[in-house]
Design an enzyme around this catalytic site. Structure first.
Site, mmCIF file in Angstrom:
data_model
loop_
_atom_site.group_PDB
_atom_site.id
_atom_site.type_symbol
_atom_site.label_atom_id
_atom_site.label_comp_id
_atom_site.label_asym_id
_atom_site.label_seq_id
_atom_site.Cartn_x
_atom_site.Cartn_y
_atom_site.Cartn_z
ATOM 1 N N GLU A 164 0.812 -1.219 0.000
ATOM 2 C CA GLU A 164 0.000 0.000 0.000
ATOM 3 C C GLU A 164 0.843 1.266 0.000
ATOM 4 O OE1 GLU A 164 -3.874 -1.925 2.304
ATOM 5 O OE2 GLU A 164 -2.432 -0.725 3.447
ATOM 6 N N GLU A 184 -6.137 -7.668 -1.375
ATOM 7 C CA GLU A 184 -6.505 -7.924 0.021
ATOM 8 C C GLU A 184 -8.014 -7.837 0.160
ATOM 9 O OE1 GLU A 184 -4.682 -5.407 2.920
ATOM 10 O OE2 GLU A 184 -2.685 -5.525 2.036
#
Length: 968
Positions: free
Chosen positions: A461, A554
């Site tokens: 991320e 995710e």
């Protein structure tokens, strides 16, 4: 000559308790285990692992015990600065040299050998190799002491916790999860220790360093070349005339190897220098290719490189297994997601996120093997090694090679800790960028020969700082053989002679992606577009509005383990189930006990969006009831998640990775098996949903769909649909024949008519079977329990009182401590209504995966040559078979579905302590948490290791009977 691993006989002591210097410890005053403060040490492992081993601190993963352990943020770094000590015997012959090797230390260290000091540089993810030839004692007995220091910036834990604590850990090149996360409590020593393998290697005048193996493919994978480059280091005072050999072999039955290719070349290496040498390409015609799990066999070859020196003989040897395969990925024009291809064939990614096996770094081959086989058992094909965890170890990759798991390996950057956290964290990443890059390059050299390694990613991320990202982009650029333009190779065999050999690249074969939310993952722009991470309505996974991007790196959900795990990892106050508070909105808010909160429990309700999914089955009365109903929800949630994604294979999605597959501690969220290695029912929901050929119900449209992820078309197949009610009758039955399903497609076949029929039952069971018409072999079987819209499953509660008769026939084979038990379970409440043999559930066997392992470690440069062939090991493994089948029965007089049957394995002893956990773990089941309609039978294979001095019993549990039934 070769490698010796130093893993036994280590001692440890806190540095502030030791008044001696490293020189004294390794010369005149060696410690012993009888001398306080010295204690037996766990190496590889961490300081905390050693303290737990010696019962000096409580188990941090039990209950709230972690709160009783001093955190390094409060104690200071000296508290977790430790000495480690061991001895080893080694005497060298003439012209031999010895290296002392550390494959991982966190974070820095001073090494003393027989009074000689070497200071090791900082960095968790780098190897250290010290030439200690001149330091050995003449008598061959050597003393080694290592003073290990924690990370420079261990940080503190804010009262509110948070993702990565106060983010200080991100200033170092180390693992970041250790300051705690929303799924993990803080690790008090920040994983300080000698956390990976320690070894000594003995070689002659010339040693082999970091070979790189690459395969290139031409003529539709028929003509293949193996490229190899290695460094040859001459440590003698004179030039070495060397004979270099590279041999590629495959193992046949017994102790027989077939040499596929052998090449010998001459090389002169000047004194006190090294030479990088590239072998001429080795040619192979139609070699067996390595395929991911579910696509084909994981074919592996043995590659051996040796160097002989004139006047000396064999000086060094290096071994590694190798798989011929090509991995390519690109952004798919139809979905916007990253599309992976292996050996030219697209692969729909279904896998999971991985942190690490154990939070105290008690890593072992045995544990790794179980972890990776569990992922293969779930029919997963990719594991993502999350950036806040480890650069995983060669043993991890070894088993991914064996079981066919592609690996996404991230470097040590996370958004929370490196610039995107709250409060805003380190915007420029670690303080020492050169150290980060050194560790990254060394990690690439360590892992690059594994066929399972699929891609490198800069961070989780987040993108690494500009200079680091630019360097990684350049270092990991693709060789022209692995670039494509308009779907074709940019280079061909005719131009191959004019470009650099691919084995001379640092990697050159795998794509580098700068971050997990970029370049075909999530929205490709770095937006927070992964997730969600909580309970969902099962039908929502199938809706157009559920997730808008082609590849989700995710997506998370619940993960409650079985009741036995709660009792084994928590005191009685942790056995209290949540309170169910009804809100004015009508939704339920779960209020868990404080121990569950500490262990990051995620509720089975989301007020405002999702009603409590456990309460759909009725209010649980105790821990056992709560955990059993949680398993029902686990199964439904994760099966629906994967089926929803697969329903849109290639039309909307290219892949999904579930957050996450397991926990490195006794956490209560996001897992398919717990830290003790017992599977949840979600494990088996995934196993069914991710099978290569699969039949499923679209929970949004109620159409029956068939998924074919294989490279072959399905033809002459049929679908059997049967609906069963709680009275044991079959109100709906239909067979549809002469069907075909194209390769790599999900096809909507027809609508399920039953729910729209007259007087449908409020709760019913649906059994789907896809089978070959020619022989009735089943390709896929899928069992659902369903309720009418806006209904619930509360009628299943009184259904528990129905006593369904079962007959179990058990056969057992034993080899040493390994048991393989085959149990045929038959629901005898009613004879099958039709004349087909489908009720016997004869599944078509998959022949694409090998399911036995190398007993020797090919990940090491000096792996021993195997003494027994793989096939012979396989035959010998089950050498003793108990001749007589054991038949047992569960009595019952009522007809109906035998619902939610699950096996477990326990030790049999005369005396148990109250509350003692009797489970034998781990256990591999071919299926579990399954149901059988009247007349149906199923054979389940159960394999496990039995501890010495223990007898095993296999028990069957079910929704329709209260106590466990022993079947073996």
């Amino acid at each position: 000559m070769g490698k010796t691993v130093l893993e036994d006989g280590w001692l440890a002591a806190r540095s502030t308790d030791v008044q001696l210097t490293g020189i004294q410890l390794t010369t005149t005053h060696p410690p012993s285990s009888d001398d306080p403060p010295w204690m037996p040490a766990l190496v590889p492992g961490t300081v905390l692992a050693t303290l737990v081993k010696n019962n000096l601190i409580p188990d941090p993963f039990y209950g709230l015990k972690n709160e009783a352990i001093m955190d390094i943020g409060d104690s200071g770094r000296e508290y977790y600065t430790f000495w480690f000590f061991t001895t080893f015997d080694c005497k060298l012959s003439s012209d031999q040299h010895i290296d002392l090797n550390f494959r991982g230390i966190n974070y820095s260290a001073e090494v003393y050998l027989n009074g000689h000091e070497t200071v090791l540089p900082k960095g968790m993810f780098r190897r250290h190799s010290i030439d200690v030839t001149d330091f050995l004692n003449p008598d061959g007995h050597n003393m080694l002491a290592v003073l290990v220091h924690p990370p420079d910036h261990p940080g503190t834990i804010p009262p509110q916790g948070g993702q990565g604590g106060d983010h200080e850990i991100g200033k170092d090149v180390t693992t970041q999860y250790v300051q705690g996360w929303d799924w993990m409590a803080p690790i008090r020593d920040r994983n300080t220790g000698i956390w990976d393998e320690v070894s000594i290697t003995v070689a002659g005048p010339v040693k082999i360093v970091d070979p790189h193996l690459v395969s290139s493919f031409f003529d539709d994978y028929k003509r293949v070349y193996l490229h190899a480059t290695a460094d040859f280091v001459n440590r003698s005072d004179k030039a070495a005339d060397c004979s270099l050999s590279i041999q590629v072999s495959t193992e046949l039955e017994g102790n027989t190897f077939l040499v596929e290719n052998l090449q010998t070349k001459q090389l002169s290496v000047p004194a006190k220098s090294h030479v990088q040498y590239t072998f001429p390409e080795l040619f192979f015609y139609k070699p067996d290719l390595w395929w991911p799990n579910g696509m084909g066999k994981q074919s592996l070859y043995n590659v051996e490189i040796t160097v002989e020196v004139d006047g000396y003989g064999e000086s060094d040897a290096w071994y590694h297994h190798f798989g011929f395969r090509k991995i390519h990925s690109e952004i798919d024009s139809a979905t916007g997601g990253r599309l992976f291809k292996v050996n030219g064939e697209p692969i729909f990614i279904r896998g999971g996120n991985w942190i690490l096996s154990d939070g105290l770094l008690r890593l072992s081959k045995k544990r790794y093997k179980t972890d990776i086989k569990f992922h293969a058992d779930m029919n997963f094909n990719m594991i993502r090694c999350w950036g806040g965890g480890l650069a995983e170890r060669p043993d991890f990759y070894h088993y991914c090679d064996i079981y066919g798991l592609l690996v996404w390996q991230e470097f040590w950057i996370t958004g929370d800790v490196d610039g995107r956290g709250d409060p805003v964290s380190n915007p420029n990443g670690p303080l020492d960028h050169e150290l980060f890059l050194y560790c990254a390059r060394d990690t690439v050299k360590l892992l690059r020969n594994h066929p399972s390694l699929a891609l490198w990613v800069g961070g989780n991320e987040q993108i690494p700082p500009d200079d680091i990202n630019e360097a990684l982009t350049n270092d990991l650029k693709l060789h022209p053989f692995f670039l494509t333009v308009n779907g074709t190779n940019k280079s061909n065999e005719e131009t191959a002679m004019t470009i650099m050999d691919p084995s001379q690249y640092l990697d050159g074969t795998r794509v580098y992606i700068k971050g997990s939310l970029w370049e075909g993952f999530a929205d490709s722009q770095g937006g927070w577009t992964d997730g969600p991470y909580e309970i969902q309505k099962p039908e929502d996974f199938f809706k157009d509005s559920y997730y808008q991007y082609g590849f989700n790196p995710e997506v998370g959900n619940v993960g409650m383990p079985v009741a036995a795990t709660i009792r084994a990892t928590m005191p009685p106050e942790g056995w209290e189930i949540p309170l169910f508070n009804k809100l004015p909105s009508g939704y339920i808010q779960e209020v868990p006990n404080p121990i569950w909160v500490y262990h990051k429990y995620i509720p089975y309700s989301k007020p405002g969006l999702v009603h409590d999914q456990i309460l759909l089955y009725g209010t649980p009365k105790d821990l056992d009831d709560f955990c059993l109903k949680a398993q029902l929800v686990n199964y439904v949630q994760y099966r629906a998640l994967l089926e929803g994604w697969t329903s849109r294979m290639w039309t909307k999605y290219t892949g999904v990775l579930i957050w996450k597959t397991q926990n490195p501690w006794t956490g209560l969220r996001g897992q398919f098996y717990d830290h003790l290695h017992d599977q949840t029912a979600g494990f088996y929901g995934c196993r069914h949903a991710a099978e290569p050929i699969h039949i499923q119900l679209n929970l949004e449209t109620y159409f029956i769909e068939v998924v074919n992820t294989t490279s072959s078309e399905l033809s002459d197949v049929a679908i059997e649909v049967s609906v069963w009610d709680l009275e044991g009758t079959c109100p709906y039955y239909e067979v549809t024949e002469n069907l075909s399903v194209p390769s790599k497609k999900t096809v909507s076949m027809f609508e399920m008519k039953y729910p729209k029929s007259t007087n449908p039952k409020p709760v019913y069971f649906l059994l789907l079977k896809l089978y070959n018409m020619s022989d009735f072999h089943i390709l896929s079987r899928n069992f659902y329990w369903l309720h009418q819209p806006d209904g619930d499953y509360k009628l299943l509660e009184p259904y528990r009182e129905k006593k369904i008769p079962l007959r179990m026939t058990t056969d057992t084979s034993i080899s040493g401590s390994t048991y393989k038990v085959r149990v045929n379970v038959k629901n005898t409440s009613k004879k099958p209504d039709n004349n087909s043999s489908l009720y016997k559930n004869k599944f078509l066997e998959r022949n694409d995966d090998s399911d036995f392992d190398f007993d020797f470690d090919l990940t090491s440069s000096d792996a021993p040559k195997p003494e027994t062939g793989l096939l012979q090991k396989f035959y010998n493994r089950f050498s003793r078979v108990e001749n007589d089948s054991v038949v047992s029965e569960v009595n019952g007089t009522e007809a109906g579905v035998a619902f939610f049957l699950n096996f477990s394995v326990h030790s049999t002893k005369q005396h148990y302590k109250k509350g003692e956990d009797t489970r034998i773990l781990p256990v591999h089941y071919s299926d579990n948490y399954f149901s059988l309609v009247p007349g149906e039978e199923m054979t389940v294979t159960i394999s496990f290791e039995v501890p010495e001095g223990v007898s095993a019993r296999v028990t069957l549990h079910g929704w329709n009977f209260d106590s466990a039934h022993t079947v073996h």
